[in-house]
Design a protein around this motif. Sequence first.
Motif, PDB file in Angstrom:
ATOM      1  N   PHE A  51      46.022  30.526  85.385  1.00  7.51           N
ATOM      2  CA  PHE A  51      46.651  29.296  84.932  1.00  7.51           C
ATOM      3  C   PHE A  51      46.183  28.129  85.793  1.00  7.51           C
ATOM      4  O   PHE A  51      45.851  28.297  86.965  1.00  7.51           O
ATOM      5  CB  PHE A  51      48.173  29.422  84.997  1.00  7.51           C
ATOM      6  N   LYS A  52      46.177  26.949  85.202  1.00  7.69           N
ATOM      7  CA  LYS A  52      45.747  25.762  85.920  1.00  7.69           C
ATOM      8  C   LYS A  52      46.613  25.523  87.157  1.00  7.69           C
ATOM      9  O   LYS A  52      46.116  25.200  88.226  1.00  7.69           O
ATOM     10  CB  LYS A  52      45.834  24.553  84.979  1.00  7.69           C
ATOM     11  N   VAL A  53      47.906  25.691  87.007  1.00 10.90           N
ATOM     12  CA  VAL A  53      48.837  25.529  88.124  1.00 10.90           C
ATOM     13  C   VAL A  53      49.504  26.870  88.364  1.00 10.90           C
ATOM     14  O   VAL A  53      50.436  27.240  87.677  1.00 10.90           O
ATOM     15  CB  VAL A  53      49.885  24.442  87.809  1.00 10.90           C
ATOM     16  N   SER A  54      48.978  27.614  89.325  1.00 10.53           N
ATOM     17  CA  SER A  54      49.582  28.901  89.674  1.00 10.53           C
ATOM     18  C   SER A  54      49.370  29.116  91.161  1.00 10.53           C
ATOM     19  O   SER A  54      48.253  29.143  91.641  1.00 10.53           O
ATOM     20  CB  SER A  54      48.945  30.038  88.879  1.00 10.53           C
ATOM     21  N   GLY A  55      50.434  29.197  91.895  1.00 13.48           N
ATOM     22  CA  GLY A  55      50.332  29.409  93.329  1.00 13.48           C
ATOM     23  C   GLY A  55      50.184  28.109  94.099  1.00 13.48           C
ATOM     24  O   GLY A  55      50.306  27.007  93.567  1.00 13.48           O
ATOM     25  N   THR A  56      49.896  28.263  95.372  1.00 12.18           N
ATOM     26  CA  THR A  56      49.778  27.133  96.282  1.00 12.18           C
ATOM     27  C   THR A  56      48.383  26.540  96.204  1.00 12.18           C
ATOM     28  O   THR A  56      47.393  27.271  96.178  1.00 12.18           O
ATOM     29  CB  THR A  56      50.046  27.610  97.724  1.00 12.18           C
ATOM     30  N   SER A  57      48.299  25.210  96.171  1.00 11.69           N
ATOM     31  CA  SER A  57      46.999  24.546  96.141  1.00 11.69           C
ATOM     32  C   SER A  57      46.271  24.755  97.458  1.00 11.69           C
ATOM     33  O   SER A  57      46.881  24.851  98.520  1.00 11.69           O
ATOM     34  CB  SER A  57      47.172  23.041  95.908  1.00 11.69           C
ATOM     35  N   LEU A  58      44.950  24.840  97.374  1.00 14.39           N
ATOM     36  CA  LEU A  58      44.141  24.967  98.585  1.00 14.39           C
ATOM     37  C   LEU A  58      44.140  23.647  99.336  1.00 14.39           C
ATOM     38  O   LEU A  58      44.043  22.576  98.729  1.00 14.39           O
ATOM     39  CB  LEU A  58      42.704  25.352  98.228  1.00 14.39           C
ATOM     40  N   LYS A  59      44.237  23.712 100.665  1.00 14.46           N
ATOM     41  CA  LYS A  59      44.240  22.483 101.460  1.00 14.46           C
ATOM     42  C   LYS A  59      42.886  21.795 101.416  1.00 14.46           C
ATOM     43  O   LYS A  59      42.804  20.576 101.320  1.00 14.46           O
ATOM     44  CB  LYS A  59      44.631  22.795 102.905  1.00 14.46           C
ATOM     45  N   ASP A  60      41.811  22.585 101.475  1.00 10.11           N
ATOM     46  CA  ASP A  60      40.457  22.039 101.397  1.00 10.11           C
ATOM     47  C   ASP A  60      39.690  22.799 100.318  1.00 10.11           C
ATOM     48  O   ASP A  60      39.217  23.913 100.563  1.00 10.11           O
ATOM     49  CB  ASP A  60      39.751  22.157 102.744  1.00 10.11           C
ATOM     50  N   PRO A  61      39.558  22.233  99.116  1.00 10.67           N
ATOM     51  CA  PRO A  61      38.910  22.955  98.016  1.00 10.67           C
ATOM     52  C   PRO A  61      37.380  22.948  98.086  1.00 10.67           C
ATOM     53  O   PRO A  61      36.716  23.447  97.190  1.00 10.67           O
ATOM     54  CB  PRO A  61      39.395  22.204  96.782  1.00 10.67           C
ATOM     55  N   THR A  62      36.805  22.426  99.171  1.00 11.51           N
ATOM     56  CA  THR A  62      35.352  22.304  99.268  1.00 11.51           C
ATOM     57  C   THR A  62      34.657  23.662  99.196  1.00 11.51           C
ATOM     58  O   THR A  62      33.667  23.818  98.474  1.00 11.51           O
ATOM     59  CB  THR A  62      34.965  21.605 100.590  1.00 11.51           C
ATOM     60  N   GLU A  63      35.160  24.653  99.937  1.00 17.70           N
ATOM     61  CA  GLU A  63      34.527  25.969  99.934  1.00 17.70           C
ATOM     62  C   GLU A  63      34.624  26.626  98.557  1.00 17.70           C
ATOM     63  O   GLU A  63      33.660  27.230  98.075  1.00 17.70           O
ATOM     64  CB  GLU A  63      35.159  26.871 100.987  1.00 17.70           C
TER      65      GLU A  63
END
Length: 121
Positions: free
Chosen positions: A8-20
């Motif tokens: 799902f588009k919104v599932s769980g905690t967002s990554l702090k740094d999505p760069t990796e």
Amino acid sequence: MAANSKLFKVSGTSLKDPTEYRSVVGALQYVTTRSDIAFVVNRVCRLLHTPTIDHWAAVRHILRYLKGTIDHGLFFASNSCPLSIQAFLDADWAGCPDDKRSTRGYAIFLGQNFIAWSSKT
């Protein structure tokens, strides 16, 4: 990835740094010539804007799968018959009498092996 699993588009905690996440998914796009992972790589590519920990777990699963199947592939012996690519295309322009929609399709062979096809209306 199992066919019935959902990302799902919104599932769980967002990554702090999505760069990796974005870097790894971008690199995986170069491996999509392998048809066994093309679908799942497309699924994780759709989630580049707001990746979550669940999405990152799916990407790590893909990487583990690739590591375990690194020696899989096609072997073409040099003494076998010469390989040639043949492509066949056909179209039925406005062939449907009800809505005048066209049907088109193609098939591609490498030697005697059927490797790709598509059909669309």
